[in-house]
Design an enzyme around this catalytic site. Structure first.
Site, PDB file in Angstrom:
ATOM      1  N   SER A 230      51.384  25.400  24.471  1.00  0.00           N
ATOM      2  CA  SER A 230      50.241  26.083  24.503  1.00  0.00           C
ATOM      3  C   SER A 230      50.507  27.766  24.673  1.00  0.00           C
ATOM      4  O   SER A 230      51.715  28.090  24.910  1.00  0.00           O
ATOM      5  CB  SER A 230      49.222  25.951  25.810  1.00  0.00           C
ATOM      6  OG  SER A 230      49.572  26.684  26.904  1.00  0.00           O
ATOM      7  N   VAL A 231      49.571  28.438  24.401  1.00  0.00           N
ATOM      8  CA  VAL A 231      49.784  30.004  24.249  1.00  0.00           C
ATOM      9  C   VAL A 231      50.005  30.478  25.696  1.00  0.00           C
ATOM     10  O   VAL A 231      50.728  31.588  25.612  1.00  0.00           O
ATOM     11  CB  VAL A 231      48.476  30.584  23.764  1.00  0.00           C
ATOM     12  CG1 VAL A 231      47.529  30.312  24.694  1.00  0.00           C
ATOM     13  CG2 VAL A 231      48.535  32.081  23.457  1.00  0.00           C
ATOM     14  N   LYS A 232      49.705  29.983  26.712  1.00  0.00           N
ATOM     15  CA  LYS A 232      50.000  30.117  27.885  1.00  0.00           C
ATOM     16  C   LYS A 232      51.419  30.162  28.377  1.00  0.00           C
ATOM     17  O   LYS A 232      51.572  30.717  29.583  1.00  0.00           O
ATOM     18  CB  LYS A 232      49.080  29.416  28.986  1.00  0.00           C
ATOM     19  CG  LYS A 232      47.617  29.372  28.653  1.00  0.00           C
ATOM     20  CD  LYS A 232      47.088  30.821  28.823  1.00  0.00           C
ATOM     21  CE  LYS A 232      45.395  30.919  29.066  1.00  0.00           C
ATOM     22  NZ  LYS A 232      44.999  32.126  29.430  1.00  0.00           N
ATOM     23  N   ASP A 233      52.203  29.648  27.574  1.00  0.00           N
ATOM     24  CA  ASP A 233      53.532  29.502  28.138  1.00  0.00           C
ATOM     25  C   ASP A 233      54.194  31.214  27.909  1.00  0.00           C
ATOM     26  O   ASP A 233      55.048  31.420  28.881  1.00  0.00           O
ATOM     27  CB  ASP A 233      54.613  28.871  27.063  1.00  0.00           C
ATOM     28  CG  ASP A 233      54.454  27.612  27.294  1.00  0.00           C
ATOM     29  OD1 ASP A 233      53.562  27.086  28.139  1.00  0.00           O
ATOM     30  OD2 ASP A 233      55.343  26.867  26.397  1.00  0.00           O
TER      31      ASP A 233
END
Length: 475
Positions: A60-63
């Site tokens: 995910s982009v949240k990494d």
């Protein structure tokens, strides 16, 4: 650059001596490729590109913000060796934090609402985190709200760090330093429109800020679920009363500090139905297996592209992987339960698999050679008013309680007779992939239909089952 070329280039560019490896999994974060849409954008003139954030190590982009917030806390001396990270999350930020924490040696406690998919909760536990679930119905500021719960746990936990992705400046800063520059470089500065969901505000604020500093003409579009505050707030400056929506990870009830609305030109509302249907289609026609918020972004990007010419380049964020939602919108059963599945996609097989509690899940049958008394006992035990008669897997007749009892009432000797002597005609047969309309047409005439799959009778659908499916509407 093709996805294969990107993978080869990415892994071959990190050589140490004669060996090829990363120091740890955190080196895999970012530098995600762009992928061109070919089929979902049919008839549209602009180039539409997907920023494949689902290829990060936590999918995910949240990494990007997980490690960014941890780095900032370490530099400030807030996060010390052996510390515990406590955060409120819909799942993906927790995963990003948990991956970085596992490398750096920290413990994690994450608070999620019961709206979040079970896959995310299990993923976090598999990474060694503790997970606390709170009710999604809890209002902001109340003790049971997931943010309030996370703050309380952090306050009660010695040597803890509460990142607060909603206000931590390292959230948008991560995208200002990485996502924005990547998009500028990958499109050679030709990007004209950037589309992202707005949850904490970090992705769209940080990326949007960088892009607008490079070219103020670039349009930054927020994709927001109906029921969230952002569309109304952007248009009127007022925060409306929120209503429930099913898409995870985007939208908001209150305005977070990291939602820098000055970098957002327009906010478009997208329904749950359009979000999920677009996400499902991205997998089926483009091979991009993604989550529901990606569907929201893509649906908004396609809407924006309708009014643009061939010189426009529209980029939208692929937020995360569809593997986090296999029990949710990637499940026909879940979509049917939420009444979001298109009627033509509700098949006989799906209706049978998702029967209400009143109907047995397994097919109950009798043989033509069974005694009538035994058949009646089986119907009574199972609470059935009708039952198919099968011989060698083929339908040869049916028993209907009212007809059968009338016959036995007039001649009790029939109780010892074989079923074949008293059975009615068999129920009509539909294919497992026949749609709800074909099933409904037959049920207008017959009390039940049998389902055939590869030459075998595998299930039964009654009129009662159809009421569960359609809510009384057979269309």
């Amino acid at each position: 650059m093709s996805l294969l070329s990107w993978l080869v280039d990415r892994y071959s560019s990190h050589k140490k001596a004669d060996m090829d490896y990363y120091e740890n999994v955190l080196g895999l974060i970012g530098h995600t490729p762009l992928v061109k849409l070919h089929r979902l954008n049919k008839g549209l003139k602009p180039l539409i590109l997907a920023k494949m954030e689902n290829l990060n190590p936590g999918f995910s982009v949240k990494d990007r913000i997980g490690i960014s917030m941890i780095d900032a806390a370490e530099r400030a001396g807030i996060l010390k060796p052996g510390g515990t990270i406590v955060e409120a999350t819909s799942g993906n930020t927790g995963i990003g934090l948990a991956i970085a924490a596992s490398v750096r040696g920290y413990k994690c406690i994450f608070v999620m609402t019961d709206k979040a998919s079970v896959e995310k909760s299990r993923y976090l536990k598999a990474l060694g985190a503790d997970v606390v679930i709170t009710p999604v119905s809890a209002k902001p500021g109340t003790p049971d709200h997931y943010v309030s719960t996370a703050r309380r746990i952090a306050a009660e936990t010695p040597n803890s760090f509460y990142p607060d992705q909603y206000s931590h400046p390292a959230n948008p800063e991560a995208h200002y330093r990485t996502t924005g520059p990547e998009l500028w470089e990958q499109t050679e500065g030709k990007i004209t429109h950037f589309v992202s969901g707005i949850g904490t505000g970090g992705t769209i604020s940080g990326t949007g800020r960088f892009l607008k500093e490079k070219n103020s003409e670039i349009k930054v579009i927020g994709a927001d679920p109906f029921g969230s505050i952002y569309k109304t707030y952007k248009d009127t400056g007022k925060i409306p009363e929120t209503t429930p929506y099913l898409v995870e990870g985007i939208g908001q009830e209150v305005l977070p500090a990291n939602a820098h609305m000055q970098y957002i030109d327009e906010v478009l509302n997208v329904s749950d139905h359009d979000s999920f249907e677009t996400a499902r289609q991205l997998g089926r026609v483009e091979g991009i297996f993604c989550g529901g918020s990606t569907g929201t972004n893509c649906a908004a990007a396609l809407r924006v592209a309708r009014d643009l010419d061939e010189n426009a380049i529209v980029v939208f964020i692929v937020c995360d992987t569809g593997e986090h939602y296999l029990s949710k919108f990637h499940s026909d059963e879940w979509m049917k339960e939420k009444r979001l599945l298109e009627p033509q996609k509700i098949t006989a097989g799906l209706i049978c698999e998702t029967k209400g509690a009143h109907s047995p899940k397994d097919l109950v049958v009798v043989a033509p050679t069974e005694r009538v008394a035994a058949a009646l006992a089986k119907m009574n035990e199972m609470g059935l008013t009708q039952i198919p008669v099968l011989e060698d897997g083929r339908s040869v007749g049916s028993l209907r309680e009212n007809h059968l009892l009338s016959k036995v009432f007039n001649d009790r000797d029939l109780l010892e007779a074989p079923v074949s002597k008293v059975m009615d005609k068999g129920f009509p047969i539909v294919g497992v992939d026949d749609d709800v309309n074909q099933v409904t047409r037959k049920l207008r005439i017959h009390p039940a239909v049998l389902i055939e799959e590869y030459g075998r009778i595998t299930g039964i659908i009654t009129r009662h089952d159809m009421l569960d499916t359609t809510g009384g509407d057979g269309n």
